[in-house]
Design an enzyme around this catalytic site. Structure first.
Site, PDB file in Angstrom:
ATOM      1  CG  ASN A  60       4.472  -4.345  -7.814  1.00 50.88           C
ATOM      2  OD1 ASN A  60       4.023  -5.466  -7.669  1.00 50.88           O
ATOM      3  ND2 ASN A  60       4.952  -3.931  -8.981  1.00 50.88           N
ATOM      4  CG  ASP A  61       4.461  -0.723 -10.553  1.00 50.81           C
ATOM      5  OD1 ASP A  61       5.149  -0.964  -9.557  1.00 50.81           O
ATOM      6  OD2 ASP A  61       4.907  -0.742 -11.725  1.00 50.81           O
ATOM      7  N   PRO A  62       0.592   1.145  -8.776  1.00 54.45           N
ATOM      8  CG  PRO A  62       0.427   3.485  -8.606  1.00 54.45           C
ATOM      9  CD  PRO A  62       1.354   2.335  -8.326  1.00 54.45           C
ATOM     10  CD  GLN A  77       1.820  -4.950 -12.315  1.00 52.04           C
ATOM     11  OE1 GLN A  77       2.753  -5.728 -12.492  1.00 52.04           O
ATOM     12  NE2 GLN A  77       0.795  -4.874 -13.160  1.00 52.04           N
ATOM     13  CB  SER A 121       2.756  -0.965 -14.850  1.00 45.39           C
ATOM     14  OG  SER A 121       2.889  -1.442 -13.537  1.00 45.39           O
TER      15      SER A 121
END
Ligand SMILES: *[C@@H]1O[C@H](CO)[C@@H](O)[C@H](O)[C@H]1NC(C)=O
Ligand SMILES: *[C@@H]1O[C@H](CO)[C@@H](O)[C@H](O)[C@H]1NC(C)=O
Ligand SMILES: *[C@@H]1O[C@H](CO)[C@@H](O)[C@H](O)[C@H]1NC(C)=O
Ligand SMILES: *[C@H]1O[C@@H](CO)[C@H](O)[C@@H](O)[C@@H]1NC(C)=O
Length: 574
Positions: A60-62, A77, A121
C-alpha cells in the site's frame, strides 16, 4: 538468497500483530484468515508491465521516497507473507531512473518496544552534511496507540542504504498524552526555518475535525508540539499522510522543502480516510505563526481539488535535487475482490511517479509522468488530422494496446453546439455516471476507448464533454474514466470516475494522455491538470486481444490533430 534476516524477527511478532490488527485498525479491511496465506504462484494476466509493483504480495502506501547519493529509494507498506493487508513491514526498492527497480530486503520491520505492533507510514528528510533520517509511525500496543519514531542508515557509505537502525536513546521521538493515540500518524518530511528549528507535521483528528499537528525541533530528536495545528478543517475526519511543500510561482522547477520567499506558495495535501481520496489546497504558509492559510481560490475539504479523481491514495512527494523537480508517488489499490488478490498472489501498485508544479495561474497543480518513462517507449504509431463525426470509432492499429502510452491533441471548430451546464451539477463523478459515453452530446463525449475487446464487449473509455456555462462565454469541461464496461466479470468495483478540468479553450484544442498497463488506465487531461487512474480487469481485452480506439459521440465534429502511440517495454522490478 535465503529469507531476509529481518523476517525471523518478524515471524516471532506476527501472531501478536494479528491480534492487534483485528481490534484497532479501522482503515484497512482486515482478513485474518488471508493475511498470512502465502503466495505460491503469481498470476501475470493483469500484472503491470511498467507500473511499480514488487514481485509478489500486498503493498500500500509509498513511504520515504528520496534521492540520495545518486540513487532513488522507494519504501512501501508491504506484507511479506501474503496478498492482503497485514504483517506490515517497509518494503524497499532502489533505482537510478525511477522506472527500473531493484528489490532489497525490508528497510524497517517491527523490532522495538515503540514499534512492536507496526511500522506504519513515514517520510525521509535529508539532513545537510549528515544524510537521510526516516520519521515513521510506530504502533506501541495492542490497542493501536501510535507514536512517531526515527531511523537512520546503519552504514551511510552503503550505496543502497540497505540496513536501518532505530536508536533507543531518543525513540520514540514523539508521543503525546494529549493526543488520541489511535488518530496520530504519518509524519511528513521535515523542513528547516530561519529560527533554527526543524518542523514537521503529523496527521490527526479531534472528534470529526481533521488536522495536521505541527512539531518543532532544534536537534531532530527532541520535538515540541506547536500550540495549534498548522491547519484543520471540520467534518473531514482523520487526515492521513499529510504532505506540505513549497511550489514556485514561476516555472516548473521543484523546491527543497526549506525554501521560502516571495515567489513561493505552499501546497497542503491530506488523504481523507472518510472518502479514501486525496485533497489539496494551494495557500500561504506563515512560518513564524506556524499557520497555513489556503487561498480563497482553493476549496478546503471534500469539495476541493484532488491530485487524481480515481484510485490514488496515501501519496507522498519529494524534492529531487538531481533534476530540480518535485516528484509525487501514490498507491493505486485493486478494484477486484480479496479472493481474487489471493489467487493473483499480489495486490496494489504505485502510480507512475509524476513531476508536479504550480500552474501559471496559481490556482492548482499540474502533474506529468516523469520524463524517464519515455525510455520504455518502443514502436511509435501516428494518426494526423483524422475527422471524427458523431458515432465514429476509429481504431489505432499496430500498437500493443494492453501496454501502451498514447498522447493526443483533439481540436474542434466551434463550441456553439455545447450543451448548457446545469449549475446543480456539482459532482463530476455523478455527472460521468449520468452522461456516460453513449449519450449524444453537443461537444463530446469524445476521447479514447482503451482496453477494448474486438467486438466491444469490454472497454474503458476516457473522454471529455464540454458544456456551456450560464455566465458569459465560459465553458465547463468534464473528464471521465469509466470502468463500468471494463470487464465481463461482474464481481468487480467498476466506478465511473470524473473530474472537471480548469482549462482555457480559446485555441479550440484539448490534450489527453493515457498510460495503459494491463489493469491500469492512468490518464492526464489537458497536459496534467486533471488526472484519473482506473484499475480494470478485462477478461477478453487482454494482451494481444486488446484494442485501442478514438471516438466521438457529440454532434460537433472532432479532429484528432496529432496522435502518437507507443508500445511500452516492461520495466525491471526484481
Ligand atoms: C559500509 O559500506 C561500505 C560500502 O559498501 C563498505 O565498504 C564498508 O565495509 C561498510 N562498513 C561496515 C561497517 O559494514
Ligand atoms: C480516538 O480515535 C479513535 C479512532 O478514530 C476513535 O474511535 C475514538 O473514539 C477516539 N477517542 C477519543 C477519546 O476521542
Ligand atoms: C481572494 O483573495 C485575493 C487576494 O489574495 C483578493 O484580491 C480577492 O478579492 C479575494 N476574493 C474573494 C472572493 O474573497
Ligand atoms: C480501493 O478499493 C475500492 C474497492 O474495494 C474501495 O472502494 C476504495 O475505498 C479503496 N481505496 C482505498 C484508498 O483504500
Amino acid at each position: 538468497m535465503g529469507p531476509p534476516k529481518c523476517l525471523n524477527v518478524f515471524i516471532a511478532l506476527c501472531s501478536l500483530s494479528m491480534i492487534c490488527n483485528n481490534c484497532v485498525d479501522a482503515f484497512h479491511a482486515i482478513h485474518p484468515n488471508l493475511q498470512s496465506f502465502s503466495v505460491h504462484s503469481v498470476d501475470t494476466l493483469h500484472r503491470t508491465g511498467f507500473h511499480f509493483q514488487p514481485p509478489r504480495n500486498w503493498i500500500n502506501d509509498p513511504n520515504a521516497p528520496m534521492y540520495y547519493n545518486g540513487v532513488y529509494h522507494l519504501f512501501y507498506q508491504y506484507n511479506p507473507k501474503g496478498a492482503v493487508w497485514g504483517n506490515i513491514v517497509w518494503g524497499h526498492s532502489v533505482s537510478k531512473d525511477l522506472i527500473n527497480w531493484k528489490v532489497l530486503e525490508p528497510g524497517l520491520y517491527p523490532s522495538k518496544r515503540f514499534d512492536k505492533y507496526g511500522c506504519w507510514s513515514g517520510s525521509a528528510t535529508i539532513l545537510p552534511g549528515k544524510g537521510p533520517v526516516i520519521l515513521y509511525t510506530g504502533v506501541v500496543d495492542k490497542k493501536g496507540n501510535e507514536v512517531q519514531c526515527y531511523a537512520i542508515p546503519e552504514n551511510i557509505s552503503d550505496p543502497f542504504l540497505r540496513k536501518w537502525v532505530k536508536p533507543d536513546a531518543f525513540n520514540p521521538i514523539v508521543f503525546d498524552d494529549d493526543i488520541n493515540g489511535s488518530a496520530f500518524r504519518d509524519p511528513t518530511t521535515a523542513w528547516w526555518s530561519k529560527d533554527g528549528h526543524w518542523r514537521m507535521l503529523v496527521g490527526g483528528k479531534v472528534k470529526n475535525r481533521g488536522m495536521a499537528y505541527l512539531y518543532r525541533s532544534k536537534d531532530f530528536v527532541n520535538w515540541v508540539r506547536a500550540k495549534h495545528p498548522i491547519h484543520s478543517a471540520p467534518h473531514t475526519g482523520m487526515w492521513e499522510c499529510p504532505d506540505f511543500y513549497p511550489v514556485s510561482l514561476r516555472g516548473r522547477n521543484g523546491l527543497d522543502p526549506s525554501v521560502f520567499g516571495n515567489n513561493v506558495k505552499h501546497v497542503m495535501k491530506n488523504s481523507l480516510d472518510m472518502t479514501r481520496y486525496e485533497y489539496y489546497t494551494v495557500g500561504t504558509y506563515l512560518w513564524n505563526k506556524d499557520k497555513y492559510i489556503p487561498d480563497n481560490t482553493s476549496e478546503d475539504g471534500w469539495g476541493g481539488l484532488r491530485y487524481d479523481y480515481g484510485n490514488f491514495y496515501a501519496s507522498k512527494s519529494f524534492y529531487d535535487p538531481s533534476k530540480n523537480r518535485r516528484i509525487l508517488w501514490a498507491w493505486a489499490n485493486e478494484s477486484d475482490t480479496k479472493e481474487d488478490d489471493v489467487k493473483k498472489g499480489w495486490a496494489g501498485i504505485q502510480a507512475i511517479p509524476r513531476t508536479v508544479w504550480l500552474d501559471s495561474h496559481g490556482r492548482q497543480l499540474v502533474q506529468w509522468p516523469v520524463e524517464e518513462l519515455n525510455s520504455l517507449r518502443g514502436k511509435e504509431v501516428n494518426m494526423r488530422n483524422q475527422k471524427l463525426k458523431k458515432g465514429d470509432y476509429v481504431e489505432v492499429k499496430g500498437i500493443t494496446a494492453a501496454q501502451a502510452d498514447v498522447e493526443v491533441t483533439f481540436s474542434f471548430s466551434s463550441l456553439d453546439k455545447a450543451e448548457a451546464f446545469d449549475p446543480k451539477w456539482v459532482n463530476a463523478e455523478d455527472l460521468c455516471v449520468q452522461k456516460g459515453l453513449k449519450l449524444e452530446g453537443g461537444v463530446g463525449p469524445f476521447g479514447f476507448l482503451t482496453l477494448a475487446s474486438e467486438k466491444l464487449e469490454e472497454f474503458t473509455p476516457v473522454f471529455f464533454t464540454i458544456f456551456k456555462a450560464s455566465n458569459n462565454n465560459k465553458h465547463v469541461v468534464l473528464m471521465c474514466s469509466d470502468a463500468r464496461s471494463s470487464s465481463l466479470n461482474s464481481e468487480l468495483y467498476k466506478p465511473s470516475f470524473g473530474g472537471f478540468v480548469d482549462v482555457n479553450l480559446v485555441n479550440k484544442k484539448i490534450s489527453l494522455r493515457s498510460l495503459i498497463d494491463h489493469s491500469v488506465v492512468e490518464s492526464f487531461g489537458a497536459g496534467g491538470k486533471t488526472n484519473i487512474l482506473s484499475r480494470v480487469y478485462p477478461t477478453l481485452a487482454v494482451n494481444n486481444h486488446a484494442h485501442f480506439f478514438v471516438f466521438n459521440n457529440g454532434i460537433e465534429h472532432i479532429t484528432v490533430k496529432n496522435l502518437k502511440a507507443w508500445n511500452m517495454k516492461s520495466a525491471i522490478r526484481d
